[in-house]
Structures are given as structure tokens and as C-alpha cells.
Design a protein around this motif. Structure first.
Motif, mmCIF file in Angstrom:
data_model
loop_
_atom_site.group_PDB
_atom_site.id
_atom_site.type_symbol
_atom_site.label_atom_id
_atom_site.label_comp_id
_atom_site.label_asym_id
_atom_site.label_seq_id
_atom_site.Cartn_x
_atom_site.Cartn_y
_atom_site.Cartn_z
ATOM 1 N N TYR A 8 -53.886 -26.410 -25.762
ATOM 2 C CA TYR A 8 -53.241 -27.274 -24.777
ATOM 3 C C TYR A 8 -53.941 -28.618 -24.609
ATOM 4 O O TYR A 8 -53.393 -29.531 -23.991
ATOM 5 C CB TYR A 8 -53.181 -26.580 -23.420
ATOM 6 N N PHE A 9 -55.155 -28.756 -25.150
ATOM 7 C CA PHE A 9 -55.930 -29.979 -24.939
ATOM 8 C C PHE A 9 -56.185 -30.765 -26.213
ATOM 9 O O PHE A 9 -56.808 -31.830 -26.153
ATOM 10 C CB PHE A 9 -57.270 -29.635 -24.281
ATOM 11 N N ARG A 10 -55.732 -30.244 -27.342
ATOM 12 C CA ARG A 10 -56.012 -30.911 -28.613
ATOM 13 C C ARG A 10 -54.740 -31.217 -29.379
ATOM 14 O O ARG A 10 -53.773 -30.466 -29.306
ATOM 15 C CB ARG A 10 -56.900 -30.032 -29.498
ATOM 16 N N ASN A 11 -54.817 -32.297 -30.135
ATOM 17 C CA ASN A 11 -53.789 -32.581 -31.117
ATOM 18 C C ASN A 11 -54.015 -31.701 -32.338
ATOM 19 O O ASN A 11 -55.031 -31.016 -32.460
ATOM 20 C CB ASN A 11 -53.834 -34.064 -31.515
ATOM 21 N N ILE A 12 -53.092 -31.755 -33.274
ATOM 22 C CA ILE A 12 -53.153 -30.917 -34.462
ATOM 23 C C ILE A 12 -54.389 -31.228 -35.315
ATOM 24 O O ILE A 12 -54.867 -30.378 -36.065
ATOM 25 C CB ILE A 12 -51.857 -31.054 -35.284
ATOM 26 N N SER A 65 -49.570 -39.395 -34.310
ATOM 27 C CA SER A 65 -50.436 -40.029 -35.290
ATOM 28 C C SER A 65 -50.085 -39.630 -36.714
ATOM 29 O O SER A 65 -49.804 -38.457 -37.003
ATOM 30 C CB SER A 65 -51.903 -39.666 -35.002
ATOM 31 N N ALA A 66 -50.161 -40.600 -37.627
ATOM 32 C CA ALA A 66 -49.990 -40.303 -39.048
ATOM 33 C C ALA A 66 -51.057 -39.340 -39.531
ATOM 34 O O ALA A 66 -50.843 -38.605 -40.505
ATOM 35 C CB ALA A 66 -50.034 -41.602 -39.855
ATOM 36 N N ASN A 67 -52.212 -39.310 -38.854
ATOM 37 C CA ASN A 67 -53.265 -38.358 -39.230
ATOM 38 C C ASN A 67 -52.786 -36.917 -39.144
ATOM 39 O O ASN A 67 -53.264 -36.051 -39.887
ATOM 40 C CB ASN A 67 -54.490 -38.527 -38.318
ATOM 41 N N TRP A 68 -51.839 -36.642 -38.247
ATOM 42 C CA TRP A 68 -51.372 -35.269 -38.075
ATOM 43 C C TRP A 68 -50.613 -34.782 -39.302
ATOM 44 O O TRP A 68 -50.510 -33.576 -39.528
ATOM 45 C CB TRP A 68 -50.491 -35.162 -36.832
ATOM 46 N N LEU A 69 -50.085 -35.709 -40.075
ATOM 47 C CA LEU A 69 -49.360 -35.342 -41.287
ATOM 48 C C LEU A 69 -50.312 -35.055 -42.441
ATOM 49 O O LEU A 69 -49.904 -34.521 -43.466
ATOM 50 C CB LEU A 69 -48.401 -36.472 -41.693
ATOM 51 N N ARG A 70 -51.583 -35.389 -42.255
ATOM 52 C CA ARG A 70 -52.558 -35.301 -43.348
ATOM 53 C C ARG A 70 -53.438 -34.073 -43.278
ATOM 54 O O ARG A 70 -54.267 -33.861 -44.161
ATOM 55 C CB ARG A 70 -53.430 -36.564 -43.349
ATOM 56 N N ASN A 112 -57.356 -31.869 -34.056
ATOM 57 C CA ASN A 112 -58.522 -31.522 -33.230
ATOM 58 C C ASN A 112 -58.977 -32.638 -32.305
ATOM 59 O O ASN A 112 -60.005 -32.500 -31.643
ATOM 60 C CB ASN A 112 -59.711 -31.086 -34.091
ATOM 61 N N THR A 113 -58.259 -33.747 -32.239
ATOM 62 C CA THR A 113 -58.637 -34.826 -31.339
ATOM 63 C C THR A 113 -58.073 -34.577 -29.946
ATOM 64 O O THR A 113 -57.228 -33.713 -29.737
ATOM 65 C CB THR A 113 -58.121 -36.180 -31.864
ATOM 66 N N MET A 114 -58.548 -35.362 -28.983
ATOM 67 C CA MET A 114 -58.097 -35.235 -27.603
ATOM 68 C C MET A 114 -56.610 -35.529 -27.467
ATOM 69 O O MET A 114 -56.102 -36.510 -27.989
ATOM 70 C CB MET A 114 -58.898 -36.194 -26.714
ATOM 71 N N ARG A 115 -55.924 -34.687 -26.726
ATOM 72 C CA ARG A 115 -54.500 -34.854 -26.488
ATOM 73 C C ARG A 115 -54.232 -36.002 -25.510
ATOM 74 O O ARG A 115 -55.083 -36.335 -24.669
ATOM 75 C CB ARG A 115 -53.929 -33.548 -25.919
ATOM 76 N N ASN A 116 -53.061 -36.598 -25.630
ATOM 77 C CA ASN A 116 -52.596 -37.605 -24.684
ATOM 78 C C ASN A 116 -52.781 -37.083 -23.256
ATOM 79 O O ASN A 116 -52.268 -36.029 -22.900
ATOM 80 C CB ASN A 116 -51.121 -37.885 -24.972
ATOM 81 N N PHE A 117 -53.527 -37.840 -22.437
ATOM 82 C CA PHE A 117 -53.901 -37.306 -21.129
ATOM 83 C C PHE A 117 -52.717 -37.177 -20.184
ATOM 84 O O PHE A 117 -52.740 -36.352 -19.269
ATOM 85 C CB PHE A 117 -54.988 -38.160 -20.483
ATOM 86 N N ASN A 118 -51.675 -37.962 -20.372
ATOM 87 C CA ASN A 118 -50.491 -37.791 -19.532
ATOM 88 C C ASN A 118 -49.892 -36.404 -19.707
ATOM 89 O O ASN A 118 -49.348 -35.825 -18.755
ATOM 90 C CB ASN A 118 -49.444 -38.856 -19.869
ATOM 91 N N GLU A 119 -49.978 -35.867 -20.908
ATOM 92 C CA GLU A 119 -49.464 -34.523 -21.159
ATOM 93 C C GLU A 119 -50.364 -33.469 -20.526
ATOM 94 O O GLU A 119 -49.887 -32.434 -20.049
ATOM 95 C CB GLU A 119 -49.330 -34.308 -22.665
ATOM 96 N N ILE A 120 -51.665 -33.720 -20.507
ATOM 97 C CA ILE A 120 -52.587 -32.814 -19.811
ATOM 98 C C ILE A 120 -52.306 -32.829 -18.313
ATOM 99 O O ILE A 120 -52.256 -31.775 -17.657
ATOM 100 C CB ILE A 120 -54.041 -33.209 -20.105
ATOM 101 N N LEU A 121 -52.118 -34.023 -17.760
ATOM 102 C CA LEU A 121 -51.817 -34.131 -16.330
ATOM 103 C C LEU A 121 -50.534 -33.400 -15.972
ATOM 104 O O LEU A 121 -50.427 -32.793 -14.899
ATOM 105 C CB LEU A 121 -51.711 -35.592 -15.920
ATOM 106 N N SER A 122 -49.551 -33.437 -16.856
ATOM 107 C CA SER A 122 -48.296 -32.732 -16.614
ATOM 108 C C SER A 122 -48.533 -31.234 -16.487
ATOM 109 O O SER A 122 -47.938 -30.568 -15.622
ATOM 110 C CB SER A 122 -47.312 -33.030 -17.747
ATOM 111 N N LEU A 123 -49.410 -30.696 -17.325
ATOM 112 C CA LEU A 123 -49.742 -29.274 -17.232
ATOM 113 C C LEU A 123 -50.426 -28.959 -15.902
ATOM 114 O O LEU A 123 -50.096 -27.974 -15.240
ATOM 115 C CB LEU A 123 -50.659 -28.870 -18.390
ATOM 116 N N TRP A 124 -51.371 -29.804 -15.525
ATOM 117 C CA TRP A 124 -52.089 -29.553 -14.274
ATOM 118 C C TRP A 124 -51.174 -29.676 -13.059
ATOM 119 O O TRP A 124 -51.343 -28.948 -12.070
ATOM 120 C CB TRP A 124 -53.260 -30.525 -14.165
#
Length: 450
Positions: A372-376, A83-88, A378-390
Motif C-alpha cells: 500500500y505504500f510502494r510503487n511497483i 512512471s516509465a520505470n514501472w514498465l522496466r 519499490n519507490t515511495m507511493r504518491n502521498f495523496n493516495e496514502i492520505l486517501s487510505l488513512w
């Protein structure tokens, strides 16, 4: 907790051009030029490993919300998010965190990178950032073209409505009826945080929100979930009924999720959380309020509390279910807590884990982190990446998943993210490690799991 400051980033005016393959997008205050890609060409590249499709919009749009006038919500199947928000945002170690995100999402310089948005701004901002890092093969795509064609599939999380964008909250405050709120009755906005109003609430909150001290739902000194009688008293005093729609906000996301899960447990029909919390509100450019708002008490909640007891797994149920193959106790604490190197808490010294629990990831530093669950932002991380961890921990999402941490804050947030994705056979083991280890008769394991 890390403190985030708002960093205002000025983006130059976009000189619009038609979006066909090989044409150029230009930003008026730079000399940088980026090629566009057509819808037909994009469809051909989706299964090509040398191409990476990147959603540069907010995580809310990626999850499923229809913002910026787009016809359909969600993301193109196979897209990753950056997200462009992460740059802000202004955050410690920001560049390392951004580099880690690029690595995790396989956005590397040897790939052809297609960046898409729906506002003609976010993609260009990310493109300029990547270009500055040495990326050359960058293409821009207008997602509106894809969304307008109903024959082209888009994915969204089943329960994306559980975490709400700041723009939707602003629409509600402005008297509008945004998507997924068409059947809402009275909408109440609350701010959840530990302590009295002067700790964080009085310094600024979403307008109209009234304050909830988390001690009201988990009374000290044990800070375990309140009794049914205590929770009913709380609900009546703060004016909640079973038919309400509640949006929980906070500077501390964990507090918001903790209170949200408790409200759902007692039986409030529609409970949601502001995705990204107060930081997201500020990043959107909205003003905070310092007025102290007060709730209006009610005499009748409208249902027996708890109306949704299945949302909370008790310690007795944990003991019974740990022997069942279809049950998994997911430990959302740090690795050091899980293997017994740290208790995680200054007020609790017992270390270890519950035998049979599986490490479900949390944060990198302490009990206040959920990296491990948040983007930079503070929003919810892409769930595919969470599933990969699990998957690495052997967590079977087809089982009933009971999430736990020290006392329920971290696990409440993870539980909600799982339910956003559609994993509804889930619950919160609210007493967590502290409740388990306070009983000396309960077994404890330490060391790395075999």
C-alpha cells in the motif's frame, strides 16, 4: 520478499519536433504518432474532469528532485504519477499491478490523457504502452516549458530530500555536490540488512557502502531497539558522529528505513535513504560493488545518545497518550494481523491489536510486504493516495501520529514517508505489537473494529 530482476528496455531515438498543440511526436522505430499539447491549452484543461495529467518521470522527480537539467523540481498540481520505470521492472503479477495503478489514478480509456516528462523519452514509452492497451486520446507535453515559467506553480514534498535518487548518489560518488547536499560534511553510504555480509551485502551493493547488520541496533533474541549504551557502542564502532550525512541503502527497503530512523534517533544530523533501494540503483544502469568496505571507528559521537528521543515513542508513552484526542497510534500491519487472524511472525504467536489503535495499512501478504505504500519499482507511493487510505481509517494527520508494526521495520518506512510529505509531528512506536503483547498485563483486542 519479492525478488526483482532488471529488465533492459530499448527505446528508439526520438525525432524532435516543436511542442505546439496538434503537432506530432514520432518514434523512429515505430509507426505510432502522438499529438502534443501547448502550455496554454494545458492550463485550460487542468480543472476539466475529462482530462488526466500524468507525470511519467521517476518518483524522485515527482517528489521534488531537479533531475535531467530541469529548472524547477516537483510536479504540476493535480498530476498523478505513472512512471516509465514501472514498465522496466520484472516482478510477479506485473500486468495486474500496472492495471491496478491505472485504475487507482483514474487513467481510463474514456479520458484525454496528457503525459509529461523532461527528457523526451519517458512519456513516449508510457504512450506506447497505453496505446497498446487501446488508449486513443493521448497527448505529450514537455515539462521543461512549464518549469521555465516561474509564474506557473509546481508542487514538491516539503522534505523530499529524505529519500534520494540513485543519480544523486552517483553524483556524490563522482565527487560532485548535488542539490540539498551543499552543507553536508562527511557523507557516508551504508548498506543495511539482517545477518552477516554474506547474506546479501557480498552479492552486490552501492560502491563504497559498508555493511550494517540490523542486529546491531535491535539485538536478538528480543529484536527490540537497543539500549542507549548498546546504540552508543554501535555508533562509535561504525564511525558515526552527530555531524555526519548518511545515505542508507539496501536490497530490503525496510531494513534501510529501520536503520535510518535509529541513526536519526541517536542524533546523526542528516540521514537519508536511497529511494527504491538496490533495485533503483540497478534500474538506473549503475554497477554494484562486491568489495567489503570497512568503517573507521571514532572515539566520540559528539552528543549524548539519544539526541532525538522524541523520534521514538515508548510503551509507557503509548499507554499514556492513547487516552488523548490529539494522539493516534497507527497500526501498519496487514489486516489479518490487525484483526487477530495472524500474528505475522513465525517466532511470535500472540495475535490481536492494541486497543485504540487505527488500521494504517501495510502489505497484502505478510509482515515483509508494504504494497500500500510502494510503487511497483519499490519507490515511495504518491502521498495523496496514502492520505486517501488513512482517511478511510479515520486517521487525522493533524494529530501526533505514532506509527507501529510488529517490531518497527514496516513502521519506520511509513514514518519516513510521512515526514517526506511534511508530517513532522510523528514518531515510531518501536517496540510495536511484539513488545506490547509480550506483557500479559496489556489489554488486547481481536476481531474487526466496531
Amino acid at each position: 520478499m519479492k525478488k526483482y530482476l532488471l529488465l533492459m528496455l530499448t527505446v528508439g531515438l526520438l525525432v524532435l519536433s516543436a511542442c505546439s498543440n496538434g503537432q506530432i511526436e514520432k518514434v523512429s522505430d515505430t509507426n505510432e504518432e502522438f499529438k502534443t499539447i501547448s502550455t496554454n491549452d494545458l492550463k485550460e484543461k487542468l480543472n476539466n474532469d475529462s482530462w488526466v495529467l500524468v507525470d511519467t518521470r521517476s518518483s524522485d522527480e515527482f517528489n521534488g528532485w531537479k533531475l535531467n537539467g530541469i529548472k524547477r523540481g516537483g510536479h504540476i498540481s493535480g498530476a498523478v504519477d505513472f512512471s516509465a520505470n514501472w514498465l522496466r521492472v520484472d516482478v510477479d503479477n506485473k500486468e495486474n499491478l500496472l492495471n491496478e495503478a491505472l485504475k487507482n489514478k483514474n487513467i481510463t480509456q474514456d479520458k484525454n490523457i496528457v503525459l509529461y516528462d523532461s527528457n523526451n523519452k519517458d512519456s513516449l514509452e508510457v504512450a506506447k504502452y497505453l496505446s497498446g492497451k487501446g488508449y486513443n486520446n493521448i497527448y505529450i507535453y514537455d515539462l521543461n516549458e512549464w518549469a521555465e515559467d516561474d509564474s506557473l506553480p509546481m508542487e514538491k514534498y516539503k522534505n523530499y530530500h529524505l529519500i534520494v535518487p540513485p543519480s544523486i548518489v552517483k553524483d556524490i560518488l563522482d565527487g560532485k555536490t548535488p542539490e540539498t547536499f551543499e552543507n553536508a560534511n562527511e557523507i557516508k553510504i551504508v548498506e543495511a540488512s539482517w545477518g552477516d555480509e554474506d547474506v546479501s551485502y557480498s552479492k552486490g551493493h552501492v560502491p563504497t557502502a559498508f555493511h550494517i547488520n540490523t542486529d546491531l541496533v535491535e539485538p536478538p533474541p528480543s529484536w527490540m531497539l537497543g539500549t542507549n549504551e548498546e546504540l552508543e557502542s554501535f555508533a562509535l564502532e561504525y564511525g558515526f558522529t552527530k555531524d555526519d550525512t548518511v545515505i542508507v541503502t539496501s536490497e530490503n527497503q525496510m531494513a534501510a528505513y529501520r536503520v535510518a530512523v535509529v541513526l536519526r534517533y541517536i542524533g546523526v544530523k542528516d540521514v537519508r535513504v536511497l529511494n527504491g533501494g538496490l533495485l533503483a540503483w540497478k534500474l538506473a544502469g549503475y554497477e554494484v560493488e562486491t568489495t567489503s568496505n570497512k568503517p573507521t571507528p571514532v572515539n566520540d559521537f559528539g552528543a549524548t545518545i539519544p539526541a532525538n528521543p522524541e523520534l521514538i515513542t515508548t510503551i509507557e508513552q503509548v499507554k499514556e497518550n492513547l487516552t488523548k484526542n490529539e494522539f493516534t497510534l497507527v497500526d501498519n500491519r496487514t489486516w489479518d494481523e490487525h484483526i487477530g487472524n495472524s500474528s505475522g511472525y513465525s517466532y511470535h504467536d500472540k495475535k490481536g491489536r492494541i486497543p485504540g489503535s487505527l488500521y494504517g495499512y501495510a502489505g497484502l501478504s505478510d509482515s515483509n510486504s508494504l504494497d500500500y505504500f510502494r510503487n511497483i519499482d519499490n519507490t515511495m507511493r504518491n502521498f495523496n493516495e496514502i492520505l486517501s487510505l488513512w482517511n478511510k481509517s479515520g486517521i487525522d494527520i493533524n494529530n501526533h501520529l505514532a506509527f507501529m508494526c510488529g517490531s518497527g521495520w514496516r513502521a519506520a518506512e511509513v514514518l519516513t514517508y510521512a515526514q517526506v510529505m511534511g508530517l513532522e509531528n510523528t514518531s515510531l512506536y518501536s517496540d510495536g505489537w511484539i513488545g506490547w503483547s509480550n506483557d500479559t498485563n496489556n489489554p488486547i483486542e481481536v476481531g474487526e473494529p466496531k
